[in-house]
Design a protein around this motif. Structure first.
Motif, PDB file in Angstrom:
ATOM      1  N   ILE A  85     -96.273  -9.546  32.743  1.00 10.78           N
ATOM      2  CA  ILE A  85     -95.932  -8.963  31.438  1.00 10.78           C
ATOM      3  C   ILE A  85     -97.191  -8.824  30.583  1.00 10.78           C
ATOM      4  O   ILE A  85     -97.421  -7.784  29.950  1.00 10.78           O
ATOM      5  CB  ILE A  85     -94.861  -9.821  30.727  1.00 10.78           C
ATOM      6  N   PHE A  86     -98.005  -9.857  30.557  1.00 14.64           N
ATOM      7  CA  PHE A  86     -99.234  -9.817  29.761  1.00 14.64           C
ATOM      8  C   PHE A  86    -100.164  -8.708  30.243  1.00 14.64           C
ATOM      9  O   PHE A  86    -100.808  -8.034  29.436  1.00 14.64           O
ATOM     10  CB  PHE A  86     -99.944 -11.168  29.792  1.00 14.64           C
ATOM     11  N   GLU A  87    -100.238  -8.504  31.556  1.00 11.72           N
ATOM     12  CA  GLU A  87    -101.085  -7.430  32.085  1.00 11.72           C
ATOM     13  C   GLU A  87    -100.595  -6.068  31.615  1.00 11.72           C
ATOM     14  O   GLU A  87    -101.407  -5.211  31.227  1.00 11.72           O
ATOM     15  CB  GLU A  87    -101.117  -7.486  33.614  1.00 11.72           C
ATOM     16  N   VAL A  88     -99.283  -5.872  31.628  1.00 13.00           N
ATOM     17  CA  VAL A  88     -98.720  -4.601  31.162  1.00 13.00           C
ATOM     18  C   VAL A  88     -99.027  -4.405  29.676  1.00 13.00           C
ATOM     19  O   VAL A  88     -99.437  -3.321  29.247  1.00 13.00           O
ATOM     20  CB  VAL A  88     -97.192  -4.539  31.421  1.00 13.00           C
ATOM     21  N   ILE A  89     -98.849  -5.444  28.890  1.00 12.87           N
ATOM     22  CA  ILE A  89     -99.122  -5.349  27.445  1.00 12.87           C
ATOM     23  C   ILE A  89    -100.583  -5.001  27.209  1.00 12.87           C
ATOM     24  O   ILE A  89    -100.909  -4.111  26.414  1.00 12.87           O
ATOM     25  CB  ILE A  89     -98.739  -6.661  26.728  1.00 12.87           C
ATOM     26  N   GLU A  90    -101.480  -5.697  27.886  1.00 15.29           N
ATOM     27  CA  GLU A  90    -102.918  -5.460  27.693  1.00 15.29           C
ATOM     28  C   GLU A  90    -103.332  -4.057  28.124  1.00 15.29           C
ATOM     29  O   GLU A  90    -104.212  -3.455  27.518  1.00 15.29           O
ATOM     30  CB  GLU A  90    -103.720  -6.522  28.453  1.00 15.29           C
ATOM     31  N   LYS A  91    -102.680  -3.504  29.150  1.00 19.76           N
ATOM     32  CA  LYS A  91    -103.027  -2.164  29.632  1.00 19.76           C
ATOM     33  C   LYS A  91    -102.410  -1.050  28.788  1.00 19.76           C
ATOM     34  O   LYS A  91    -102.810   0.095  28.913  1.00 19.76           O
ATOM     35  CB  LYS A  91    -102.591  -2.001  31.094  1.00 19.76           C
ATOM     36  N   THR A  92    -101.415  -1.383  27.986  1.00 25.57           N
ATOM     37  CA  THR A  92    -100.724  -0.336  27.213  1.00 25.57           C
ATOM     38  C   THR A  92    -100.980  -0.515  25.715  1.00 25.57           C
ATOM     39  O   THR A  92    -101.995  -0.064  25.219  1.00 25.57           O
ATOM     40  CB  THR A  92     -99.219  -0.318  27.537  1.00 25.57           C
ATOM     41  N   VAL A  93    -100.079  -1.163  25.020  1.00 22.31           N
ATOM     42  CA  VAL A  93    -100.159  -1.226  23.548  1.00 22.31           C
ATOM     43  C   VAL A  93    -101.066  -2.336  23.033  1.00 22.31           C
ATOM     44  O   VAL A  93    -101.568  -2.247  21.916  1.00 22.31           O
ATOM     45  CB  VAL A  93     -98.757  -1.367  22.910  1.00 22.31           C
ATOM     46  N   GLY A  94    -101.242  -3.392  23.782  1.00 23.75           N
ATOM     47  CA  GLY A  94    -102.075  -4.509  23.351  1.00 23.75           C
ATOM     48  C   GLY A  94    -101.313  -5.497  22.481  1.00 23.75           C
ATOM     49  O   GLY A  94    -100.322  -5.147  21.831  1.00 23.75           O
ATOM     50  N   PHE A  95    -101.783  -6.718  22.480  1.00 20.50           N
ATOM     51  CA  PHE A  95    -101.109  -7.777  21.733  1.00 20.50           C
ATOM     52  C   PHE A  95    -101.161  -7.553  20.227  1.00 20.50           C
ATOM     53  O   PHE A  95    -100.194  -7.833  19.514  1.00 20.50           O
ATOM     54  CB  PHE A  95    -101.704  -9.151  22.082  1.00 20.50           C
ATOM     55  N   GLU A  96    -102.267  -7.053  19.720  1.00 17.25           N
ATOM     56  CA  GLU A  96    -102.371  -6.830  18.277  1.00 17.25           C
ATOM     57  C   GLU A  96    -101.298  -5.857  17.801  1.00 17.25           C
ATOM     58  O   GLU A  96    -100.657  -6.074  16.776  1.00 17.25           O
ATOM     59  CB  GLU A  96    -103.757  -6.318  17.898  1.00 17.25           C
ATOM     60  N   ARG A  97    -101.092  -4.793  18.574  1.00 19.38           N
ATOM     61  CA  ARG A  97    -100.084  -3.793  18.191  1.00 19.38           C
ATOM     62  C   ARG A  97     -98.675  -4.373  18.293  1.00 19.38           C
ATOM     63  O   ARG A  97     -97.824  -4.119  17.448  1.00 19.38           O
ATOM     64  CB  ARG A  97    -100.217  -2.548  19.073  1.00 19.38           C
ATOM     65  N   ILE A  98     -98.419  -5.155  19.333  1.00 18.20           N
ATOM     66  CA  ILE A  98     -97.109  -5.814  19.471  1.00 18.20           C
ATOM     67  C   ILE A  98     -96.868  -6.708  18.259  1.00 18.20           C
ATOM     68  O   ILE A  98     -95.819  -6.639  17.623  1.00 18.20           O
ATOM     69  CB  ILE A  98     -97.052  -6.671  20.761  1.00 18.20           C
ATOM     70  N   ASN A  99     -97.829  -7.565  17.944  1.00 15.98           N
ATOM     71  CA  ASN A  99     -97.666  -8.507  16.833  1.00 15.98           C
ATOM     72  C   ASN A  99     -97.461  -7.776  15.508  1.00 15.98           C
ATOM     73  O   ASN A  99     -96.572  -8.126  14.727  1.00 15.98           O
ATOM     74  CB  ASN A  99     -98.877  -9.441  16.740  1.00 15.98           C
ATOM     75  N   THR A 100     -98.267  -6.763  15.255  1.00 18.35           N
ATOM     76  CA  THR A 100     -98.163  -6.011  14.001  1.00 18.35           C
ATOM     77  C   THR A 100     -96.815  -5.314  13.893  1.00 18.35           C
ATOM     78  O   THR A 100     -96.170  -5.359  12.845  1.00 18.35           O
ATOM     79  CB  THR A 100     -99.301  -4.977  13.901  1.00 18.35           C
ATOM     80  N   THR A 101     -96.375  -4.684  14.958  1.00 21.96           N
ATOM     81  CA  THR A 101     -95.103  -3.963  14.936  1.00 21.96           C
ATOM     82  C   THR A 101     -93.932  -4.914  14.731  1.00 21.96           C
ATOM     83  O   THR A 101     -93.038  -4.650  13.928  1.00 21.96           O
ATOM     84  CB  THR A 101     -94.924  -3.151  16.231  1.00 21.96           C
ATOM     85  N   VAL A 102     -93.932  -6.028  15.442  1.00 24.39           N
ATOM     86  CA  VAL A 102     -92.846  -6.999  15.289  1.00 24.39           C
ATOM     87  C   VAL A 102     -92.837  -7.554  13.870  1.00 24.39           C
ATOM     88  O   VAL A 102     -91.787  -7.646  13.229  1.00 24.39           O
ATOM     89  CB  VAL A 102     -92.968  -8.126  16.335  1.00 24.39           C
ATOM     90  N   LYS A 103     -94.002  -7.899  13.342  1.00 19.56           N
ATOM     91  CA  LYS A 103     -94.068  -8.422  11.973  1.00 19.56           C
ATOM     92  C   LYS A 103     -93.574  -7.393  10.966  1.00 19.56           C
ATOM     93  O   LYS A 103     -92.813  -7.724  10.054  1.00 19.56           O
ATOM     94  CB  LYS A 103     -95.506  -8.831  11.630  1.00 19.56           C
ATOM     95  N   ASP A 104     -93.989  -6.143  11.118  1.00 18.12           N
ATOM     96  CA  ASP A 104     -93.557  -5.084  10.199  1.00 18.12           C
ATOM     97  C   ASP A 104     -92.052  -4.896  10.240  1.00 18.12           C
ATOM     98  O   ASP A 104     -91.394  -4.791   9.201  1.00 18.12           O
ATOM     99  CB  ASP A 104     -94.253  -3.760  10.523  1.00 18.12           C
ATOM    100  N   GLN A 105     -91.489  -4.850  11.446  1.00 18.55           N
ATOM    101  CA  GLN A 105     -90.052  -4.633  11.565  1.00 18.55           C
ATOM    102  C   GLN A 105     -89.254  -5.837  11.080  1.00 18.55           C
ATOM    103  O   GLN A 105     -88.222  -5.679  10.422  1.00 18.55           O
ATOM    104  CB  GLN A 105     -89.691  -4.254  12.997  1.00 18.55           C
ATOM    105  N   LEU A 106     -89.717  -7.028  11.373  1.00 13.41           N
ATOM    106  CA  LEU A 106     -89.036  -8.222  10.870  1.00 13.41           C
ATOM    107  C   LEU A 106     -89.135  -8.312   9.348  1.00 13.41           C
ATOM    108  O   LEU A 106     -88.174  -8.695   8.676  1.00 13.41           O
ATOM    109  CB  LEU A 106     -89.606  -9.484  11.507  1.00 13.41           C
TER     110      LEU A 106
END
Length: 127
Positions: free
Chosen positions: A63-84
């Motif tokens: 899962i981490f490899e897929v995240i790093e190759k696509t949107v990246g952790f920073e984008r995941i964290n920012t998007t989740v924080k914004d939506q929450l």
């Protein structure tokens, strides 16, 4: 993985992450906000997808490899924080409106509305 899918699809196709609370949880949420209005902010600061776990270590690695190759952790964290954050603001406002409407109804009614369904009084014993 589900969070990644929601974020990735959201960025690609406009899919939104929707959070729902059952009624009992809504009441608990409102009490929590009234008790500590900064609790949600504190929780948002601690969101770090890169600290997520999985049942199997290999699943986490994949899962981490897929995240790093696509949107990246920073984008995941920012998007989740914004939506929450948006969910929190919307939910808190809606629950506050409901509470205000309840209070207004209580002040204009002959007797304040019950928070729970009224239980009929037991019939008086026969003489």
């Amino acid at each position: 993985w589900e969070t990644y899918c929601a974020v990735h699809l959201g960025l690609q196709r406009g899919v939104r992450l929707v959070i729902r609370l059952p009624p009992a949880e809504q009441a608990e949420f409102l009490r929590g906000v009234q008790h500590d209005m900064f609790a949600v902010t504190k929780a948002l600061v601690q969101i770090q997808a890169e600290k997520a776990t999985a049942f199997l270590p290999l699943d986490r690695q994949n899962i981490f490899e897929v995240i790093e190759k696509t949107v990246g952790f920073e984008r995941i964290n920012t998007t989740v924080k914004d939506q929450l954050r948006q969910w929190y603001l919307n939910t808190a406002a809606r629950l506050a409106e409901q509470q205000a409407a309840f209070a207004a109804a209580a002040t204009t009614a002959a007797s304040p509305p019950a928070l729970e369904p009224a239980i009929p009084a037991a019939p008086a014993p026969a003489p």
